[in-house]
Design an enzyme around this catalytic site. Structure first.
Site, PDB file in Angstrom:
ATOM      1  N   LYS A   1       3.756 -14.976   2.548  1.00 33.54           N
ATOM      2  CA  LYS A   1       3.691 -15.766   1.317  1.00 33.54           C
ATOM      3  C   LYS A   1       5.136 -16.051   0.912  1.00 33.54           C
ATOM      4  O   LYS A   1       5.571 -15.730  -0.212  1.00 33.54           O
ATOM      5  CB  LYS A   1       2.905 -14.968   0.254  1.00 33.54           C
TER       6      LYS A   1
ATOM      7  N   ASP B   1      -2.653 -17.868   1.988  1.00 28.48           N
ATOM      8  CA  ASP B   1      -3.801 -18.594   1.416  1.00 28.48           C
ATOM      9  C   ASP B   1      -4.314 -19.643   2.405  1.00 28.48           C
ATOM     10  O   ASP B   1      -5.510 -19.802   2.608  1.00 28.48           O
ATOM     11  CB  ASP B   1      -3.454 -19.211   0.048  1.00 28.48           C
TER      12      ASP B   1
ATOM     13  N   ASP C   1     -11.104  -8.463   7.354  1.00 28.17           N
ATOM     14  CA  ASP C   1     -12.505  -8.482   6.910  1.00 28.17           C
ATOM     15  C   ASP C   1     -13.073  -9.891   7.076  1.00 28.17           C
ATOM     16  O   ASP C   1     -14.219 -10.069   7.505  1.00 28.17           O
ATOM     17  CB  ASP C   1     -12.625  -8.068   5.431  1.00 28.17           C
TER      18      ASP C   1
ATOM     19  N   TYR D   1       0.819  -1.214   0.000  1.00 28.77           N
ATOM     20  CA  TYR D   1       0.000   0.000   0.000  1.00 28.77           C
ATOM     21  C   TYR D   1       0.853   1.265   0.000  1.00 28.77           C
ATOM     22  O   TYR D   1       0.343   2.366  -0.219  1.00 28.77           O
ATOM     23  CB  TYR D   1      -0.969   0.014   1.193  1.00 28.77           C
TER      24      TYR D   1
ATOM     25  N   ASP E   1      -5.287  -6.482   5.817  1.00 32.28           N
ATOM     26  CA  ASP E   1      -6.514  -5.820   5.358  1.00 32.28           C
ATOM     27  C   ASP E   1      -7.550  -6.882   4.980  1.00 32.28           C
ATOM     28  O   ASP E   1      -8.709  -6.835   5.395  1.00 32.28           O
ATOM     29  CB  ASP E   1      -6.163  -4.934   4.149  1.00 32.28           C
TER      30      ASP E   1
HETATM   31  C1  IPM Z   1      -9.244  -0.693   6.197  1.00 35.49           C
HETATM   32  C2  IPM Z   1      -9.699  -0.137   4.890  1.00 35.49           C
HETATM   33  C3  IPM Z   1      -8.627   0.798   4.356  1.00 35.49           C
HETATM   34  C4  IPM Z   1      -7.349   0.001   4.225  1.00 35.49           C
HETATM   35  C5  IPM Z   1      -8.965   1.487   3.036  1.00 35.49           C
HETATM   36  C6  IPM Z   1     -10.284   2.223   3.105  1.00 35.49           C
HETATM   37  C7  IPM Z   1      -7.861   2.396   2.581  1.00 35.49           C
HETATM   38  O1  IPM Z   1      -9.997  -1.152   4.002  1.00 35.49           O
HETATM   39  O2  IPM Z   1      -8.951   0.099   7.126  1.00 35.49           O
HETATM   40  O3  IPM Z   1      -9.186  -1.920   6.314  1.00 35.49           O
HETATM   41  O4  IPM Z   1      -7.137  -0.649   3.211  1.00 35.49           O
HETATM   42  O5  IPM Z   1      -6.561   0.021   5.138  1.00 35.49           O
HETATM   43 MG    MG Z   2     -10.024  -3.056   4.890  1.00 34.83          MG
END
Ligand code: IPM
Ligand code: MG
Length: 356
Positions: free
Chosen positions: A191, A223, A251, A142, A247
């Site tokens: 990885k 993975d 989720d 990133y 990231d």
């Molecule tokens: C998170 C979000 C952010 C990230 C985005 C919105 C830039 O997905 O905080 O997980 O990728 O860090």
């Molecule tokens: Mg995120």
């Protein structure tokens, strides 16, 4: 205590959920005799609209001058067409980087009362679930060199992923220290079978692990980790990983806890100044309708109390209040299940604040 907080509501549901978190912080201030004051700052799409850029210098200044930062969410379809460096998300990445917040803690806790909202069969989560993802936040792909160039098939976009032993060790230390206060297990996710930066990462982790003989350590390919998280999430205590893998996996982990609307996060650096935000986004599709779940933001405020202000009892009071309203059966739409009481964003915030 007196504390000065920078507050960044942001876009979409950001202002609604931040309002509820501030309500809860005010209840804490009243109950425990603290004074919190707040400076509101602009970041994200609303900053683009107001001053033409996602992260105004004044916002960075306000954050640096604060004891800590509470953030809602940024982004929305209105700004999707903008070039990468002008998008609302740049504000988040820019703030994390400007404040040196390299360590992102994302606890995934499955509340007993929410077990129905968890999509895994009860057998996989029986006995609860409590893991933390420690995500490196200001390095990796990133933040690597990026651009456009002419490749074999014409114009292509590229992004580079790099990690130094220094960065791996710095985030690794956070993970090991955290594991010591928990179930004493660290899983480093990389990885290394493909990526060179992962090999540097892994070697640094191995070296660090020697300094923590009391903590069990393992490596896992990303993975496989994605698969193991749904196959047997209880095997994990602390997962440490790079920016992009963290990231994605956070989720996934959030869904196991019932809803992405439940997961808070803390972004920390070398000092006590941190930034606290829910891991979900700005959810423009439900903005302004009172449907948003404010609990992730309220739990982020609890993390702020604990990590930046050193107020452990107050943080536990907020977490206890959240647990109590869930046990009482109050539910925003994302976590609704049969027999529970539907509430809107404001009612959820009121209920938590009333229990402080
Ligand atoms: C998170 C979000 C952010 C990230 C985005 C919105 C830039 O997905 O905080 O997980 O990728 O860090
Ligand atoms: Mg995120």
């Amino acid at each position: 205590m007196k504390a000065h907080l920078a507050v960044i509501p942001g876009d979409g549901i950001g202002p609604e959920i931040i309002a509820e978190a501030l309500k809860v912080l005010q209840a804490v201030a009243r109950r425990y005799g603290h004074t919190f004051d707040y400076t509101q700052a602009l970041a994200g799409g609303c900053a683009i609209d107001a001053v033409g850029e996602p992260l105004p210098e004044a916002t960075v200044k306000a954050c640096k001058a604060s004891d800590s930062v509470l953030l809602g969410a940024v982004g929305g379809p209105k700004w999707d067409g903008l070039p990468g460096d002008k998008r609302p998300e740049r504000a988040l990445l820019g703030l994390r980087s400007a404040l040196g917040l390299f360590a992102n803690l994302r606890p995934a806790l499955l509340y007993e009362a929410l077990s129905d909202a968890c999509p895994l069969k009860p057998a996989y989560t029986r006995g609860g679930l409590d893991l933390v993802i420690v995500r490196e936040l200001i390095g990796g792909i990133y933040f690597g060199e990026r651009g456009r160039r002419t490749g074999r098939f014409g114009e292509e976009g590229y992004d580079t992923m790099a990690y130094s032993a220094f960065e791996a060790e710095r985030i690794g230390r956070v993970a090991f220290e955290m594991a010591r206060k928990r179930r004493k297990k660290v899983t480093s996710v990389d990885k290394a079978n493909v990526l060179e930066n992962s090999r540097v990462w892994r070697a640094a982790m191995h070296k660090l692990a020697e300094a923590y003989p009391d903590v069990e350590y393992e490596d896992m390919f990303v993975d496989n980790a994605a698969m193991q998280l749904v196959r047997n999430p209880r095997q994990f205590d602390v997962l440490v990983t790079g920016n992009m893998f963290g990231d994605i996996l956070s989720d996934e982990a959030s869904m196991i806890t019932g809803s992405i609307g439940m997961l808070p996060s803390a972004s920390l650096g070398e000092g006590t100044l941190g930034m606290y935000e829910p891991i979900h986004g700005s959810a423009p599709d439900i903005a302004g309708q009172g449907k948003a779940n404010p609990l992730a933001t309220i739990l982020s405020a609890a993390m702020l109390l604990r990590y930046s202000l050193g107020l452990a009892d107050e943080a536990a009071a907020v977490e206890g209040a959240v647990q109590a309203v869930l046990e009482q059966g109050l539910r925003t739409p994302d976590i609704m299940s049969e027999g529970c009481t539907p509430v809107n964003t404001r009612q959820m915030g009121d209920a938590v604040a009333a229990r402080i």
